[in-house]
Design a protein around this motif. Structure first.
Motif, PDB file in Angstrom:
ATOM      1  N   GLU A  80      -0.392  -4.155  -0.771  1.00 51.35           N
ATOM      2  CA  GLU A  80      -1.230  -2.956  -0.745  1.00 51.35           C
ATOM      3  C   GLU A  80      -0.482  -1.772  -0.146  1.00 51.35           C
ATOM      4  O   GLU A  80      -0.636  -0.630  -0.596  1.00 51.35           O
ATOM      5  CB  GLU A  80      -2.513  -3.233   0.040  1.00 51.35           C
ATOM      6  CG  GLU A  80      -3.516  -4.071  -0.714  1.00 51.35           C
ATOM      7  CD  GLU A  80      -3.994  -3.393  -2.000  1.00 51.35           C
ATOM      8  OE1 GLU A  80      -4.265  -2.169  -1.980  1.00 51.35           O
ATOM      9  OE2 GLU A  80      -4.100  -4.092  -3.022  1.00 51.35           O
ATOM     10  N   LYS A  84       0.235   1.695  -2.247  1.00 53.50           N
ATOM     11  CA  LYS A  84      -0.181   3.014  -1.768  1.00 53.50           C
ATOM     12  C   LYS A  84       0.982   4.003  -1.804  1.00 53.50           C
ATOM     13  O   LYS A  84       0.837   5.147  -2.254  1.00 53.50           O
ATOM     14  CB  LYS A  84      -0.728   2.880  -0.344  1.00 53.50           C
ATOM     15  CG  LYS A  84      -1.205   4.192   0.258  1.00 53.50           C
ATOM     16  CD  LYS A  84      -1.741   3.974   1.665  1.00 53.50           C
ATOM     17  CE  LYS A  84      -2.179   5.292   2.293  1.00 53.50           C
ATOM     18  NZ  LYS A  84      -2.699   5.093   3.678  1.00 53.50           N
ATOM     19  N   TYR A 122      -2.279  -5.332  -9.539  1.00 51.77           N
ATOM     20  CA  TYR A 122      -1.212  -4.366  -9.257  1.00 51.77           C
ATOM     21  C   TYR A 122      -0.669  -3.784 -10.560  1.00 51.77           C
ATOM     22  O   TYR A 122      -0.435  -2.575 -10.671  1.00 51.77           O
ATOM     23  CB  TYR A 122      -0.085  -5.034  -8.465  1.00 51.77           C
ATOM     24  CG  TYR A 122      -0.464  -5.342  -7.044  1.00 51.77           C
ATOM     25  CD1 TYR A 122      -0.377  -4.369  -6.047  1.00 51.77           C
ATOM     26  CD2 TYR A 122      -0.946  -6.595  -6.688  1.00 51.77           C
ATOM     27  CE1 TYR A 122      -0.747  -4.642  -4.734  1.00 51.77           C
ATOM     28  CE2 TYR A 122      -1.314  -6.883  -5.383  1.00 51.77           C
ATOM     29  CZ  TYR A 122      -1.214  -5.895  -4.419  1.00 51.77           C
ATOM     30  OH  TYR A 122      -1.587  -6.169  -3.124  1.00 51.77           O
TER      31      TYR A 122
END
Length: 257
Positions: A80, A84, A122
């Motif tokens: 994650e 980002k 993803y």
């Protein structure tokens, strides 16, 4: 024989940053290296932002995206935090790679068969953001077939086992690894995937693998940065490009024989 797609060269600048970080300073600058590589003929720049920031740092990625005129290939683990950063950076492409803190370098390909449920979101989120997704995998049929099912548009074949066997003079192992790459590239292309390759390549192995018509991009770093100590980065890029061109021309000659 139909005209082959051009073979692109992506230059990985990670180890310029490794050298910089050895003194905890600002030089040598990986962005300057990227600009020099592009001036010498590189088609793109690759950089791996690792979880431990052992070489490339967050600001390097931001500067690369802002300052280079060629596509940026952002290598990263499927986390994650990295998602980002990549969505904020908006590189041309993201290559998802396996990552372990203890490894010296990436030791193998992603296990997309075992991790397909984790990887799927993803791939989707990056794709939705307009970022091209590549999966760094070994040339194994099961992995290639799963990459196609996950709808990643690109794979990058891990060439490390073959390159290591070539360097060590293990001819039987090298031939076996080479045949895996040959068959894997064909399978991937037949499944509609764009095929890249990288890891451990030098002038000789780059020239050889350039003879595979299914492969359209090579990503090369460590060897080129090492060679640059002796002849300069620009000359290293030009020599690598010449090796790749020799390999590509060999296919054309074979097709007209």
């Amino acid at each position: 024989m139909s005209k082959l797609p051009p073979l692109r060269l992506g230059v990985n600048v990670d180890h310029v940053a490794t050298l910089r970080n050895a003194r905890a300073g600002t030089r040598p600058d990986p962005v300057r290296a990227a600009l020099a590589a592009i001036a010498a003929g590189a088609d793109g720049i690759t950089a791996h932002l690792r979880e431990d920031r052992r070489h490339i740092r967050d600001q390097d990625m931001a500067r690369l995206k802002a300052e280079i005129s060629k596509p940026l290939n952002f290598e990263m683990a499927a986390t994650e935090d990295m998602l980002k950063i990549s969505l904020a950076t908006r590189p041309h492409a993201v290559c998802l790679v396996p990552e372990r803190r203890a490894e010296l370098t990436t030791e193998g390909g992603l296990d997309v068969v075992g991790q397909h449920n984790a990887l799927a979101p993803y791939i989707a989120r990056l794709g939705d953001a307009g970022i091209r997704v590549s999966l760094f995998i070994s040339a194994e049929p099961r992995q290639i077939e799963m990459a196609a099912r996950l709808r990643a548009p690109v794979i990058e074949i891990h060439t490390g086992g073959w390159c290591d066997a070539v360097v060590d003079g293990r001819s039987a192992r090298a031939e076996a690894e080479w045949q895996r790459i040959v068959h894997g590239a064909r399978l991937a292309r037949s499944a509609g995937l764009e095929v890249h390759a990288g890891h451990g390549l030098d002038y000789g192995t780059a020239e050889t693998i350039a003879g595979l018509p299914e492969i359209v991009e090579l990503n090369i770093g460590y060897y080129m940065i090492g060679e640059a100590i002796f002849v300069g980065l620009g000359e290293t890029v030009r020599m690598m490009r010449a090796a790749m061109d020799r390999g590509r021309k060999a296919i054309a000659r074979a097709g007209t024989a």
